[in-house]
Design a protein around this motif. Structure first.
Motif, PDB file in Angstrom:
ATOM      1  N   ASP A 171       0.688  -1.216   0.069  1.00 29.35           N
ATOM      2  CA  ASP A 171      -0.012  -0.107  -0.013  1.00 29.35           C
ATOM      3  C   ASP A 171       0.936   1.223   0.093  1.00 29.35           C
ATOM      4  O   ASP A 171       0.186   2.398   0.110  1.00 29.35           O
ATOM      5  N   GLY A 172       2.068   1.075  -0.252  1.00 32.43           N
ATOM      6  CA  GLY A 172       3.245   2.183  -0.174  1.00 32.43           C
ATOM      7  C   GLY A 172       3.509   2.590   1.265  1.00 32.43           C
ATOM      8  O   GLY A 172       4.066   3.719   1.412  1.00 32.43           O
ATOM      9  N   ASN A 173       3.112   2.015   2.361  1.00 32.93           N
ATOM     10  CA  ASN A 173       3.218   2.541   3.771  1.00 32.93           C
ATOM     11  C   ASN A 173       4.760   2.120   4.207  1.00 32.93           C
ATOM     12  O   ASN A 173       5.205   0.812   3.900  1.00 32.93           O
ATOM     13  N   ARG A 174       5.408   2.972   4.423  1.00 32.81           N
ATOM     14  CA  ARG A 174       7.061   2.849   4.826  1.00 32.81           C
ATOM     15  C   ARG A 174       7.259   1.862   6.102  1.00 32.81           C
ATOM     16  O   ARG A 174       6.516   2.039   7.118  1.00 32.81           O
ATOM     17  N   ARG A 175       8.010   0.886   5.870  1.00 38.48           N
ATOM     18  CA  ARG A 175       8.193  -0.210   6.698  1.00 38.48           C
ATOM     19  C   ARG A 175       9.766  -0.143   7.356  1.00 38.48           C
ATOM     20  O   ARG A 175       9.820  -0.513   8.445  1.00 38.48           O
ATOM     21  N   GLY A 176      10.558   0.572   6.697  1.00 39.50           N
ATOM     22  CA  GLY A 176      11.828   0.775   7.325  1.00 39.50           C
ATOM     23  C   GLY A 176      13.016   1.135   6.171  1.00 39.50           C
ATOM     24  O   GLY A 176      12.476   0.978   5.014  1.00 39.50           O
ATOM     25  N   THR A 177      14.390   1.134   6.727  1.00 39.65           N
ATOM     26  CA  THR A 177      15.473   1.404   5.747  1.00 39.65           C
ATOM     27  C   THR A 177      16.522   0.433   6.141  1.00 39.65           C
ATOM     28  O   THR A 177      16.492  -0.271   7.293  1.00 39.65           O
ATOM     29  N   TRP A 178      17.348   0.038   5.531  1.00 40.76           N
ATOM     30  CA  TRP A 178      18.688  -0.677   5.780  1.00 40.76           C
ATOM     31  C   TRP A 178      19.956  -0.086   4.706  1.00 40.76           C
ATOM     32  O   TRP A 178      19.692   0.666   3.707  1.00 40.76           O
ATOM     33  N   ARG A 179      20.862  -0.517   5.020  1.00 40.15           N
ATOM     34  CA  ARG A 179      22.158   0.136   4.311  1.00 40.15           C
ATOM     35  C   ARG A 179      23.342  -0.940   4.067  1.00 40.15           C
ATOM     36  O   ARG A 179      23.529  -1.656   5.069  1.00 40.15           O
ATOM     37  N   ALA A 180      23.950  -1.047   3.113  1.00 42.54           N
ATOM     38  CA  ALA A 180      25.102  -1.718   3.110  1.00 42.54           C
ATOM     39  C   ALA A 180      26.378  -0.764   2.349  1.00 42.54           C
ATOM     40  O   ALA A 180      26.245  -0.234   1.472  1.00 42.54           O
ATOM     41  N   ASP A 181      27.375  -0.573   3.108  1.00 41.37           N
ATOM     42  CA  ASP A 181      28.479   0.260   2.835  1.00 41.37           C
ATOM     43  C   ASP A 181      29.406  -0.202   1.778  1.00 41.37           C
ATOM     44  O   ASP A 181      29.663  -1.454   2.061  1.00 41.37           O
ATOM     45  N   GLU A 182      29.751   0.547   0.944  1.00 42.42           N
ATOM     46  CA  GLU A 182      30.704   0.299   0.104  1.00 42.42           C
ATOM     47  C   GLU A 182      31.852  -0.684   0.566  1.00 42.42           C
ATOM     48  O   GLU A 182      32.273  -1.780   0.016  1.00 42.42           O
ATOM     49  N   GLU A 183      32.348  -0.201   1.550  1.00 40.70           N
ATOM     50  CA  GLU A 183      33.853  -0.720   2.203  1.00 40.70           C
ATOM     51  C   GLU A 183      33.263  -2.103   2.585  1.00 40.70           C
ATOM     52  O   GLU A 183      34.308  -3.223   2.595  1.00 40.70           O
ATOM     53  N   TRP A 184      32.031  -2.529   3.118  1.00 41.12           N
ATOM     54  CA  TRP A 184      31.790  -3.911   3.477  1.00 41.12           C
ATOM     55  C   TRP A 184      31.739  -4.862   1.996  1.00 41.12           C
ATOM     56  O   TRP A 184      32.345  -5.818   2.158  1.00 41.12           O
ATOM     57  N   LEU A 185      31.257  -4.149   1.167  1.00 39.34           N
ATOM     58  CA  LEU A 185      31.020  -4.956  -0.188  1.00 39.34           C
ATOM     59  C   LEU A 185      32.328  -5.355  -0.753  1.00 39.34           C
ATOM     60  O   LEU A 185      32.584  -6.223  -1.250  1.00 39.34           O
ATOM     61  N   VAL A 186      33.379  -4.351  -0.765  1.00 41.14           N
ATOM     62  CA  VAL A 186      34.732  -4.613  -1.352  1.00 41.14           C
ATOM     63  C   VAL A 186      35.471  -5.660  -0.235  1.00 41.14           C
ATOM     64  O   VAL A 186      35.952  -6.484  -0.850  1.00 41.14           O
ATOM     65  N   ALA A 187      35.273  -5.634   1.023  1.00 35.82           N
ATOM     66  CA  ALA A 187      35.737  -6.582   2.095  1.00 35.82           C
ATOM     67  C   ALA A 187      35.315  -7.806   1.759  1.00 35.82           C
ATOM     68  O   ALA A 187      36.312  -8.608   1.550  1.00 35.82           O
ATOM     69  N   HIS A 188      34.113  -7.902   1.408  1.00 32.44           N
ATOM     70  CA  HIS A 188      33.414  -9.339   1.164  1.00 32.44           C
ATOM     71  C   HIS A 188      34.065  -9.866   0.041  1.00 32.44           C
ATOM     72  O   HIS A 188      34.488 -11.067  -0.165  1.00 32.44           O
ATOM     73  N   ASP A 189      34.125  -9.014  -1.156  1.00 32.26           N
ATOM     74  CA  ASP A 189      34.746  -9.516  -2.354  1.00 32.26           C
ATOM     75  C   ASP A 189      36.129 -10.018  -2.268  1.00 32.26           C
ATOM     76  O   ASP A 189      36.529 -10.971  -3.150  1.00 32.26           O
ATOM     77  N   ARG A 190      36.753  -9.276  -1.516  1.00 31.56           N
ATOM     78  CA  ARG A 190      38.152  -9.696  -1.201  1.00 31.56           C
ATOM     79  C   ARG A 190      38.475 -10.950  -0.327  1.00 31.56           C
ATOM     80  O   ARG A 190      39.473 -11.457   0.087  1.00 31.56           O
ATOM     81  N   GLY A 191      37.093 -11.333   0.019  1.00 29.27           N
ATOM     82  CA  GLY A 191      37.282 -12.397   1.208  1.00 29.27           C
ATOM     83  C   GLY A 191      37.695 -12.058   2.521  1.00 29.27           C
ATOM     84  O   GLY A 191      37.933 -12.858   3.478  1.00 29.27           O
ATOM     85  N   GLU A 192      37.790 -10.867   3.001  1.00 29.46           N
ATOM     86  CA  GLU A 192      38.066 -10.138   4.140  1.00 29.46           C
ATOM     87  C   GLU A 192      36.889 -10.266   5.268  1.00 29.46           C
ATOM     88  O   GLU A 192      36.868 -10.065   6.259  1.00 29.46           O
ATOM     89  N   LEU A 193      35.697 -10.430   4.642  1.00 25.59           N
ATOM     90  CA  LEU A 193      34.385 -10.475   5.415  1.00 25.59           C
ATOM     91  C   LEU A 193      33.631 -11.419   4.852  1.00 25.59           C
ATOM     92  O   LEU A 193      33.344 -11.561   3.659  1.00 25.59           O
ATOM     93  N   SER A 194      33.030 -12.369   5.930  1.00 24.51           N
ATOM     94  CA  SER A 194      32.421 -13.494   5.330  1.00 24.51           C
ATOM     95  C   SER A 194      30.974 -13.248   5.043  1.00 24.51           C
ATOM     96  O   SER A 194      30.408 -12.320   5.261  1.00 24.51           O
ATOM     97  N   ASP A 195      30.271 -14.170   4.464  1.00 23.86           N
ATOM     98  CA  ASP A 195      28.740 -13.958   4.128  1.00 23.86           C
ATOM     99  C   ASP A 195      27.979 -13.551   5.733  1.00 23.86           C
ATOM    100  O   ASP A 195      27.190 -12.666   5.508  1.00 23.86           O
ATOM    101  N   VAL A 196      28.404 -14.250   6.423  1.00 27.92           N
ATOM    102  CA  VAL A 196      27.701 -13.902   7.712  1.00 27.92           C
ATOM    103  C   VAL A 196      27.972 -12.916   8.321  1.00 27.92           C
ATOM    104  O   VAL A 196      26.977 -11.989   8.779  1.00 27.92           O
TER     105      VAL A 196
END
Length: 116
Positions: free
Chosen positions: A78-103
């Protein structure tokens, strides 16, 4: 990949899970993804955050998307806002490098959820 193509790629995989992208905008190093959820209840469905993020990670792994800050805004059908979330670029880059696990990545993102 332009914004329209990125939006279409996200939508293709998410609609079958009850996630409907309503807006996607790349602006100043941030990708903003607005979507509606068919999930019952209140708040931000954690499973769907994972689905959106995993789709972006798939596109990254395929060389079709470069990591950037991601900001998600979730609404109900219905278009009613439920909330927000974020993922920071540095986390995504670290994950891609294997420095941050999926969990570890998942936990960081879930920790950013702000319920409406």
């Amino acid at each position: 990949m332009d914004q329209q193509e990125l939006r279409e790629r996200l939508e293709q995989r998410l609609m079958s899970h009850g996630v409907y992208v309503t807006a996607l905008e790349a602006d100043g190093g941030t990708l903003r993804v607005d979507y509606e959820t068919a999930a019952p209840g209140d708040g931000v469905p954690h499973r769907e955050v994972g689905r959106v993020l995993n789709r972006l990670l798939d596109l990254q792994a395929d060389g079709e998307w470069e990591p950037t800050n991601v900001r998600g805004t979730v609404a109900d059908l219905d278009g009613n806002r439920r909330g927000t979330w974020r993922a920071d670029e540095e986390w995504l880059v670290a994950h891609d490098r294997g420095e941050l696990s999926d969990v570890e990545l998942s936990q960081r993102v879930l920790d950013t959820i702000e319920e409406a």
